[in-house]
Design a protein around this motif. Structure first.
Motif, PDB file in Angstrom:
ATOM      1  N   ALA A   8      44.200  34.110  47.182  1.00 54.25           N
ATOM      2  CA  ALA A   8      45.368  33.844  47.831  1.00 54.25           C
ATOM      3  C   ALA A   8      45.563  32.527  48.381  1.00 54.25           C
ATOM      4  O   ALA A   8      44.530  32.283  49.376  1.00 54.25           O
ATOM      5  N   GLU A  19      45.321  31.570  51.992  1.00 57.80           N
ATOM      6  CA  GLU A  19      46.480  32.241  52.969  1.00 57.80           C
ATOM      7  C   GLU A  19      46.050  33.384  53.765  1.00 57.80           C
ATOM      8  O   GLU A  19      44.847  33.896  53.356  1.00 57.80           O
ATOM      9  N   ARG A  24      51.001  38.474  51.462  1.00 54.62           N
ATOM     10  CA  ARG A  24      52.096  37.300  51.983  1.00 54.62           C
ATOM     11  C   ARG A  24      51.692  35.926  51.180  1.00 54.62           C
ATOM     12  O   ARG A  24      52.630  35.026  51.635  1.00 54.62           O
ATOM     13  N   ASP A  26      51.560  32.824  48.849  1.00 50.28           N
ATOM     14  CA  ASP A  26      52.843  31.999  47.959  1.00 50.28           C
ATOM     15  C   ASP A  26      52.072  32.108  46.638  1.00 50.28           C
ATOM     16  O   ASP A  26      53.156  32.337  45.695  1.00 50.28           O
ATOM     17  N   ASN A  43      53.490  34.563  43.753  1.00 50.61           N
ATOM     18  CA  ASN A  43      53.427  35.855  44.133  1.00 50.61           C
ATOM     19  C   ASN A  43      54.864  36.448  44.305  1.00 50.61           C
ATOM     20  O   ASN A  43      55.483  36.077  45.115  1.00 50.61           O
ATOM     21  N   ARG A  46      55.897  38.663  47.820  1.00 49.33           N
ATOM     22  CA  ARG A  46      55.689  38.165  49.075  1.00 49.33           C
ATOM     23  C   ARG A  46      56.518  38.194  49.992  1.00 49.33           C
ATOM     24  O   ARG A  46      56.280  38.170  51.414  1.00 49.33           O
ATOM     25  N   ASP A  47      57.912  38.346  49.548  1.00 49.00           N
ATOM     26  CA  ASP A  47      58.816  38.450  50.694  1.00 49.00           C
ATOM     27  C   ASP A  47      59.411  39.842  51.054  1.00 49.00           C
ATOM     28  O   ASP A  47      60.252  40.019  51.540  1.00 49.00           O
ATOM     29  N   SER A  52      54.073  45.078  49.858  1.00 50.84           N
ATOM     30  CA  SER A  52      53.617  43.692  49.035  1.00 50.84           C
ATOM     31  C   SER A  52      52.271  44.186  48.678  1.00 50.84           C
ATOM     32  O   SER A  52      51.739  43.540  47.690  1.00 50.84           O
TER      33      SER A  52
END
Length: 113
Positions: A8, A19, A24, A26, A43, A46-47, A52
Motif C-alpha cells: 500500500a 500508506e 485507503r 492511493d 486503488n 480508496r474513497d 474499502s
C-alpha cells in the motif's frame, strides 16, 4: 517465500511512502519474489465511505498477491486476506521499495524459507 508482494503506497513508484491504512492507499505497488518492482495499480476503492478494506483485499487476492505490506490493515480485510492464504505484514513505513527489502530479509531468515 511469496511470489507477488503488494505494498500500500502513496504514489506509483517504489520510492513512494507506505500508506498508513491499506484500504485507503492511493496505489498498490507489486513486487516479485526478489523484490523487483513490477507495476503500480491505483486503488479504485480508496474513497468509499465503508467497505474499502474488504474490496481491496479481494482485488489484491485476484491480482495474485501472496503478501501484503502496509501501515495497518483493518480486521475484515485481514480476515479476507489471511483466509485466502495471503500473508499480512504490518506495520511498515518509509519508502515502499525499502519496506519490501526489509520484509524479504526477514522472510529469508525464517525456517523453511
Amino acid at each position: 517465500m511469496p511470489d507477488v508482494i503488494a505494498v500500500a503506497a502513496a504514489g506509483p513508484d517504489p520510492g513512494s511512502p507506505v500508506e498508513p491504512v491499506i484500504g485507503r492507499a492511493d496505489y498498490f505497488l507489486f513486487f516479485d519474489a526478489r523484490g523487483a518492482f513490477v507495476r503500480a495499480q491505483a486503488n479504485p476503492h480508496r474513497d468509499l465511505s465503508q467497505g474499502s478494506g474488504t474490496l481491496v483485499a479481494r482485488m489484491l487476492i485476484e491480482a495474485g498477491a501472496r503478501a501484503v505490506l502496509g501501515g495497518n490493515v483493518g480486521p475484515k480485510a485481514a480476515l479476507a486476506l489471511r483466509g485466502a492464504g495471503v500473508s499480512v505484514s504490518c506495520p511498515h513505513q518509509g519508502p515502499a521499495g525499502e519496506a519490501v527489502a526489509r520484509f524479504l530479509a526477514v522472510e529469508r531468515d525464517l525456517p523453511g524459507a
